[in-house]
Design an enzyme around this catalytic site. Structure first.
Site: not given
Length: 408
Positions: A100, A280
């Site tokens: 992440d 992201d």
């Protein structure tokens, strides 16, 4: 325990810069990253997951108010993620962690429980993080972290979950976002930051720059080892064009993440003037500010599919679909028509119909001008090699062999 890597060695982690990072062509340490669709709770709701996450990301204020970590945002199970197998402890227990870039804490225990060993140190500090699409709370430990078959990080901060939501089928997260995102995650020390995995690789002399290169590849299967992480440099074998860099944006809240400035055109029509947003890996779709999304929807002729929440087009509209262009500085990164659609072989996993064509562009849920007006999720990153460079405060992109692939 595996031996520590030599001083200032650039290391490749396959899962599955001066201003140019070191290129890594051959590395003794590999760690595959794999894309996995989490169908344990039934059909995946991509839109709900991504919009919940986006709301949490936008709410972060960059201070110790825990603003991003509280609130009543709907929790959804993590839908699609890139998973790394990471060892913790000595001897190591392997955990499957989501990679992440939009968060920075590393934690375990959502599925496989934390196993204490001789290297485990309980700091006694409470830690918690909310992601919008899930959360965890528990205790901070420091422990040895093993990446691949020969790289260890000593005394890495690890959150050990006592409770977690939204992470069925995975064990936690390895966070490779900016350091500031850890501020406020230690409950009793709201002004304290926690060194990330990448920070400790650098401070322990294992890598020479705080740089992460990421290679994803499009896949049409439910689970596929099709990605690679490079810590400390970039892997020149994973891209075909020239890496071009853009400085991190100074516009908040995008500036707290891997934020950049870009504009977007559909064909020759500008649908989003230059503005700040983020790159992201934890977001599946490409989310655009509501005004840009509505313009895109109108231009493509798409209709909103009530079952999936995605935009749907006919085969005739697909044939007429134009390129979607992301203009970053002086460079343009183009998503071809095929890159703008969800893999049709995976339609049923998202509750869709096999013969339908769904678009991967969706609504951020807020208008432009709020400081985070787009999210380039992994459906963008699967088409371009990306570099997240803390040392030089920049993000880089390059084309790959899959930029123009027609596999979807």
């Amino acid at each position: 325990m595996f031996p520590a890597a030599s001083l200032l060695t650039t290391l490749l982690l396959a899962l599955s810069i001066a201003a140019s990072p070191v290129e890594v062509r051959n590395s003794p340490v590999t760690l595959p990253i794999a894309r996995r669709l989490n169908t344990s709770g039934g059909a995946i709701n991509l839109v709900q997951h991504d919009q919940s996450r986006a709301a949490a990301l936008k709410n972060f204020k960059g201070d110790s108010t825990l603003s991003r970590r509280t609130g009543s945002i709907t929790v959804t199970n993590d839908a699609v993620g890139y998973i790394a197998e990471v060892g913790v402890g000595s001897p190591a227990t392997n955990y499957y962690l989501i990679v992440d870039t939009g968060s920075s804490n590393t934690w375990v225990g959502a599925d496989t429980k934390y196993v204490k060993t001789s290297t485990s140190v309980d700091t006694g500090d409470a830690v918690e993080v909310s992601y919008g699409s899930g959360s965890f709370s528990g205790t901070e430990y420091t422990d040895t972290v093993t990446l691949g078959s020969g790289l260890t990080i000593a005394a890495q901060s690890i959150g050990v979950a006592a409770t977690s939501t939204g992470f069925t089928g995975v064990d936690g997260i390895i966070g490779i976002g900016p350091l500031i995102l850890t501020e406020g995650t230690l409950t009793n020390y709201p002004d304290t930051t926690i060194p990330t995995v990448t920070d400790n690789l650098y401070s322990q002399g294992i890598i020479s720059e705080i740089v992460v290169g990421i290679s994803f590849e499009p896949t049409t299967t439910e689970s596929d080892t099709n990605g690679e992480l490079t810590f400390g440099g970039v892997d020149a074998t994973k891209y075909t064009g020239t890496l071009a860099y853009t400085p991190l944006t100074t516009t908040a809240p995008a500036s707290y993440y891997w934020g950049i400035n870009e504009s977007i055109t559909y064909g020759t029509t500008t649908i989003l003037a230059e503005t700040a947003g983020i790159v992201d890996t934890g977001t599946t779709l490409i989310l655009l500010a509501s005004n840009a999304y509505n313009t895109y929807k109108s231009a493509t002729g798409a209709t909103l599919d009530a079952t999936t929440g995605l935009l749907r087009i006919t085969t005739t509209q697909y044939s007429a679909l134009k390129n979607l262009n992301f203009v970053v500085g002086s460079n343009t990164y183009t998503l071809t028509p095929n890159a703008q659609i969800w893999p049709r072989s995976l339609n049923t996993y998202i509750g869709g119909t096999t013969s339908y064509i769904y678009l991967v562009v969706n609504n951020l849920g807020t208008p432009s001008g709020e400081g985070l007006d787009f999210i380039n999720g992994y459906t963008f990153l699967e088409r371009f090699y990306s570099v997240f460079d803390t040392t030089h405060s920049q993000v880089g992109f390059a084309t790959t062999a899959y930029t123009d692939a027609t596999t979807n």
